[in-house]
Design a protein around this motif. Structure first.
Motif, short mmCIF file in Angstrom:
data_model
loop_
_atom_site.label_atom_id
_atom_site.label_comp_id
_atom_site.label_asym_id
_atom_site.label_seq_id
_atom_site.Cartn_x
_atom_site.Cartn_y
_atom_site.Cartn_z
N GLN A 94 -0.87 14.23 3.64
CA GLN A 94 -0.49 13.10 4.46
C GLN A 94 0.77 12.42 3.91
O GLN A 94 1.53 11.82 4.64
CB GLN A 94 -1.63 12.08 4.53
CG GLN A 94 -2.84 12.60 5.24
CD GLN A 94 -2.55 12.93 6.69
OE1 GLN A 94 -1.84 12.21 7.38
NE2 GLN A 94 -3.08 14.04 7.17
N THR A 95 0.97 12.52 2.59
CA THR A 95 2.11 11.89 1.95
C THR A 95 2.48 12.67 0.70
O THR A 95 1.61 13.28 0.07
CB THR A 95 1.79 10.42 1.57
OG1 THR A 95 2.86 9.91 0.78
CG2 THR A 95 0.51 10.29 0.81
N THR A 96 3.75 12.64 0.31
CA THR A 96 4.17 13.35 -0.90
C THR A 96 3.60 12.70 -2.16
O THR A 96 3.62 13.32 -3.22
CB THR A 96 5.71 13.41 -1.00
OG1 THR A 96 6.23 12.08 -0.93
CG2 THR A 96 6.29 14.25 0.11
N GLN A 97 3.06 11.49 -2.06
CA GLN A 97 2.43 10.86 -3.22
C GLN A 97 1.22 11.66 -3.70
O GLN A 97 0.82 11.56 -4.85
CB GLN A 97 2.00 9.44 -2.89
CG GLN A 97 3.17 8.50 -2.70
CD GLN A 97 2.71 7.11 -2.27
OE1 GLN A 97 1.65 6.95 -1.68
NE2 GLN A 97 3.52 6.11 -2.58
N HIS A 98 0.61 12.44 -2.81
CA HIS A 98 -0.56 13.24 -3.16
C HIS A 98 -0.21 14.66 -3.57
O HIS A 98 -1.09 15.47 -3.83
CB HIS A 98 -1.54 13.26 -1.99
CG HIS A 98 -2.04 11.91 -1.63
ND1 HIS A 98 -1.74 11.32 -0.43
CD2 HIS A 98 -2.78 11.01 -2.32
CE1 HIS A 98 -2.28 10.12 -0.38
NE2 HIS A 98 -2.92 9.90 -1.52
N GLY A 110 9.95 13.03 -7.13
CA GLY A 110 10.04 12.49 -5.78
C GLY A 110 10.64 11.09 -5.71
O GLY A 110 10.72 10.51 -4.64
N LYS A 111 11.06 10.56 -6.84
CA LYS A 111 11.59 9.19 -6.88
C LYS A 111 12.98 9.11 -7.49
O LYS A 111 13.80 8.32 -7.06
CB LYS A 111 10.64 8.30 -7.70
CG LYS A 111 9.24 8.20 -7.16
CD LYS A 111 8.35 7.44 -8.10
CE LYS A 111 6.91 7.52 -7.63
NZ LYS A 111 5.98 7.00 -8.62
N THR A 112 13.22 9.91 -8.52
CA THR A 112 14.46 9.84 -9.26
C THR A 112 15.56 10.63 -8.54
O THR A 112 15.41 11.82 -8.33
CB THR A 112 14.28 10.40 -10.68
OG1 THR A 112 13.14 9.79 -11.26
CG2 THR A 112 15.50 10.15 -11.53
N PRO A 113 16.65 9.96 -8.16
CA PRO A 113 17.72 10.67 -7.46
C PRO A 113 18.48 11.62 -8.39
O PRO A 113 18.56 11.40 -9.58
CB PRO A 113 18.62 9.56 -6.93
CG PRO A 113 18.34 8.38 -7.78
CD PRO A 113 16.92 8.54 -8.30
N GLU A 114 19.01 12.67 -7.82
CA GLU A 114 19.89 13.62 -8.49
C GLU A 114 19.26 14.31 -9.69
O GLU A 114 19.95 14.66 -10.66
CB GLU A 114 21.22 12.95 -8.88
CG GLU A 114 21.95 12.41 -7.66
CD GLU A 114 23.27 11.73 -8.00
OE1 GLU A 114 23.76 11.86 -9.13
OE2 GLU A 114 23.79 11.05 -7.10
N THR A 115 17.96 14.54 -9.67
CA THR A 115 17.30 15.23 -10.80
C THR A 115 17.75 16.69 -10.90
O THR A 115 17.87 17.22 -11.99
CB THR A 115 15.78 15.18 -10.69
OG1 THR A 115 15.39 15.68 -9.43
CG2 THR A 115 15.27 13.77 -10.87
N PHE A 116 17.98 17.33 -9.78
CA PHE A 116 18.44 18.72 -9.80
C PHE A 116 19.83 18.80 -10.43
O PHE A 116 20.09 19.60 -11.33
CB PHE A 116 18.45 19.32 -8.40
CG PHE A 116 18.84 20.76 -8.38
CD1 PHE A 116 17.93 21.74 -8.71
CD2 PHE A 116 20.13 21.14 -8.02
CE1 PHE A 116 18.29 23.08 -8.71
CE2 PHE A 116 20.49 22.48 -8.00
CZ PHE A 116 19.58 23.45 -8.34
#
Length: 123
Positions: free
Chosen positions: A81-85, A113-119
């Motif tokens: 239902q959400t990426t939090q899960h 799913g929260k930190t930008p530019e991790t890749f």
């Protein structure tokens, strides 16, 4: 090769998935062209198709005709239902074995799913 320009009812999604959406009402089958250089597998039934060929595919009410390139490695998550899960510990890897494909590789990138530019930063 000019015949390929007229194939407008299928598309590649990435390099490994071939999608053939149903664009007409009240049809029970449709012709699908499978690109050369690979063997293709029906994602749902596993039926095998040679590349550089066309086949008439029986349509199913349950899904859109979807095919996967031989040798592809496809990570799949359960419906959420959400990426939090989401958890990367619960990934199912599908490998579409094809004896004609000598090498296969894939990259699975997972972030918080929260930190930008991790890749880009290598995190």
């Amino acid at each position: 090769n000019f015949r390929l320009y007229s194939v407008a009812n299928t598309y590649l999604w990435g390099k490994d998935f071939l999608i053939s959406p149903v664009l007409q009402e009240h049809v029970s089958d449709q012709e699908v062209y499978f690109p050369k250089g690979s063997t293709w597998f029906d994602f749902y039934s596993g039926e095998k198709y040679k590349g550089k060929s066309s086949s008439v595919i029986e349509l199913k009410d349950e899904y859109i005709p979807t095919f996967v390139r031989g040798g592809a490695i496809s990570p799949m998550a359960k419906p959420l239902q959400t990426t939090q899960h989401f958890s990367a510990e619960d990934i199912e890897l599908n490998f579409f074995f094809d004896p004609e494909t000598k090498n296969s590789s894939a990259i699975l990138f997972h972030d918080d799913g929260k930190t930008p530019e991790t890749f880009e930063s290598g995190d």
